[in-house]
Design an enzyme around this catalytic site. Structure first.
Site, PDB file in Angstrom:
ATOM      1  N   GLY A 150       0.839  -1.187   0.000  1.00 31.59           N
ATOM      2  CA  GLY A 150       0.000   0.000   0.000  1.00 31.59           C
ATOM      3  C   GLY A 150       0.874   1.237   0.000  1.00 31.59           C
ATOM      4  N   ILE A 152       2.413   2.956   2.383  1.00 32.05           N
ATOM      5  CA  ILE A 152       3.664   2.900   3.132  1.00 32.05           C
ATOM      6  C   ILE A 152       4.635   1.924   2.471  1.00 32.05           C
ATOM      7  CG2 ILE A 152       4.716   2.367   5.357  1.00 32.05           C
ATOM      8  CD1 ILE A 152       2.082   3.211   6.680  1.00 32.05           C
ATOM      9  N   THR A 230       6.740  -2.309  11.428  1.00 28.77           N
ATOM     10  CA  THR A 230       6.162  -1.022  11.816  1.00 28.77           C
ATOM     11  C   THR A 230       4.665  -1.007  11.540  1.00 28.77           C
ATOM     12  OG1 THR A 230       6.733  -0.110   9.637  1.00 28.77           O
ATOM     13  CG2 THR A 230       8.294   0.280  11.446  1.00 28.77           C
ATOM     14  N   ARG A 232       1.603  -3.765  12.671  1.00 26.83           N
ATOM     15  CA  ARG A 232       0.807  -4.120  13.845  1.00 26.83           C
ATOM     16  C   ARG A 232       1.490  -5.277  14.567  1.00 26.83           C
ATOM     17  NH1 ARG A 232      -0.629  -0.384  11.885  1.00 26.83           N
ATOM     18  NH2 ARG A 232      -2.688   0.344  11.222  1.00 26.83           N
ATOM     19  N   GLU A 261       0.377  -3.154  23.550  1.00 22.36           N
ATOM     20  CA  GLU A 261       1.202  -1.982  23.835  1.00 22.36           C
ATOM     21  C   GLU A 261       0.853  -1.325  25.163  1.00 22.36           C
ATOM     22  OE1 GLU A 261       1.014   0.437  20.336  1.00 22.36           O
ATOM     23  OE2 GLU A 261       1.950  -1.116  19.093  1.00 22.36           O
ATOM     24  N   HIS A 280       6.011   2.805  19.198  1.00 22.77           N
ATOM     25  CA  HIS A 280       4.987   3.218  18.237  1.00 22.77           C
ATOM     26  C   HIS A 280       5.199   4.666  17.798  1.00 22.77           C
ATOM     27  CE1 HIS A 280       0.690   1.854  17.019  1.00 22.77           C
ATOM     28  NE2 HIS A 280       1.145   2.706  16.141  1.00 22.77           N
TER      29      HIS A 280
END
Length: 328
Positions: A150, A152, A230, A232, A261, A280
């Site tokens: 996608g 990124i 980077t 999930r 997290e 994150h």
């Protein structure tokens, strides 16, 4: 309208200027479930960020809620399907600059490849200035496997080619136009893992991708390769990743996300010296935060005027609600 905003990071004046006639309840930090339900009573609009989960219980506890806005691309911290069933509009920020996360992915990759963290600690903590323990590996002419192409992933391909790297890709929905434009090739997940010296994950978290990088996938990777995540935390099996690194099968790993997290002290990746962990922050630049807020204001204004933009895509209705924070 009564609007509740969480995790503003000090952007109060900008919102007061944008919505002078509305009742604004503003919080710089995240709210837990009980706090959110209490503070958002009578609210018509809720604008959150990645550490304020909005689950079914929250949605059902706010009877006047008509819109949930998240100032992030992803919305796995929101039960978007249940909100839609309740007639509540859910919006997001479709883009704030995908290069930001891709840049951080390469920050992690370079730090792993050149033993950056351990070298820094050796100088500062042990007062040693000795290069011998920290031989690294180069990126040029190596193969990068990009999982998820996608926005990124596309930026990661651009950066990789700037380093002189070869790129192979995996995506459940291959983009052949991108392949022709960038001169890359798509392969099965197993083949990409077997071919790559380094792997970077940019997949969304869905039912299909949850746990997709498990023990078998990790064992398919080259010996002494490097994995970067980077995207999930739950996309990969963290126990299996820890084992792959501890055994020496992987040289190192860099992660910006965890499966939970909210409780990093319980995570198997955090106390490994060969796994670089950042909290994150891939999205977290001054410029990106400003773009997110500006886009959220535009989206909310459009909702008020009856010309809605940035509604979450319903083909993502299978998105997994994360126990940790949400997407950037």
């Amino acid at each position: 309208m009564k609007m509740v905003f969480t995790e503003l990071l000090g952007s109060h004046d900008r919102l007061k200027e944008a919505f002078p006639d509305d009742e604004l309840i503003l919080f710089d930090g995240p709210l837990d479930k009980e706090e959110l339900i209490d503070e958002a009573q009578e609210a018509e609009l809720l604008s959150v960020f990645i550490r304020t989960p909005v689950d079914e219980e929250v949605i059902d506890s706010l009877p006047k809620l008509s819109m949930i806005n998240t100032r992030s691309v992803g919305f796995d911290h929101i039960d978007a399907k249940h909100a839609a069933e309740r007639g509540i509009t859910v919006t997001h920020v479709p883009e704030y600059g995908p290069h930001v996360v891709a840049e951080h992915a390469f920050c992690l990759l370079l730090a792993c490849a050149r033993n950056l963290i351990s070298a820094d600690r050796s100088v500062k903590d042990e007062k040693k200035f000795d290069f011998h323990p920290f031989m690294g590996v180069e990126l040029r002419n190596k193969t990068l496997g990009v999982l998820g192409t996608g926005k990124i992933g596309r930026e990661s391909i651009r950066i990789a080619q700037g380093f002189g790297m070869n790129v192979v890709a995996f995506d459940m929905y291959p983009n052949e136009d991108l392949a022709r434009e960038k001169g890359i090739s798509y392969h099965s997940l197993e083949d990409v893992l077997e071919m790559s010296d380094f792997v970077t994950i940019h997949l969304p978290l869905t039912d299909d991708t949850h746990g997709i990088i498990g023990q078998r996938a990790l064992q398919s990777m080259k010996n002494e390769s490097i994995l970067v995540n980077t995207a999930r935390g739950p996309i990969l099996d963290e126990d299996a990743l820890r084992e792959a690194v501890d055994s020496g099968h992987l040289m190192a790993a860099g992660v910006d996300v965890l499966s939970d997290e909210l409780h990093p002290d319980e995570d198997p990746l955090v106390n490994s010296k060969k796994i670089i962990t950042t909290p994150h922050i891939g999205f977290y630049t001054e410029e990106a935060i400003g773009r997110m807020l500006d886009r959220a204001i535009h989206t909310i204004t459009s909702f008020q005027s009856g010309e809605l933009v940035d509604k979450v895509p319903m083909d993502y209705s299978k998105i997994v609600i994360s126990s940790g924070s949400g997407a950037r």
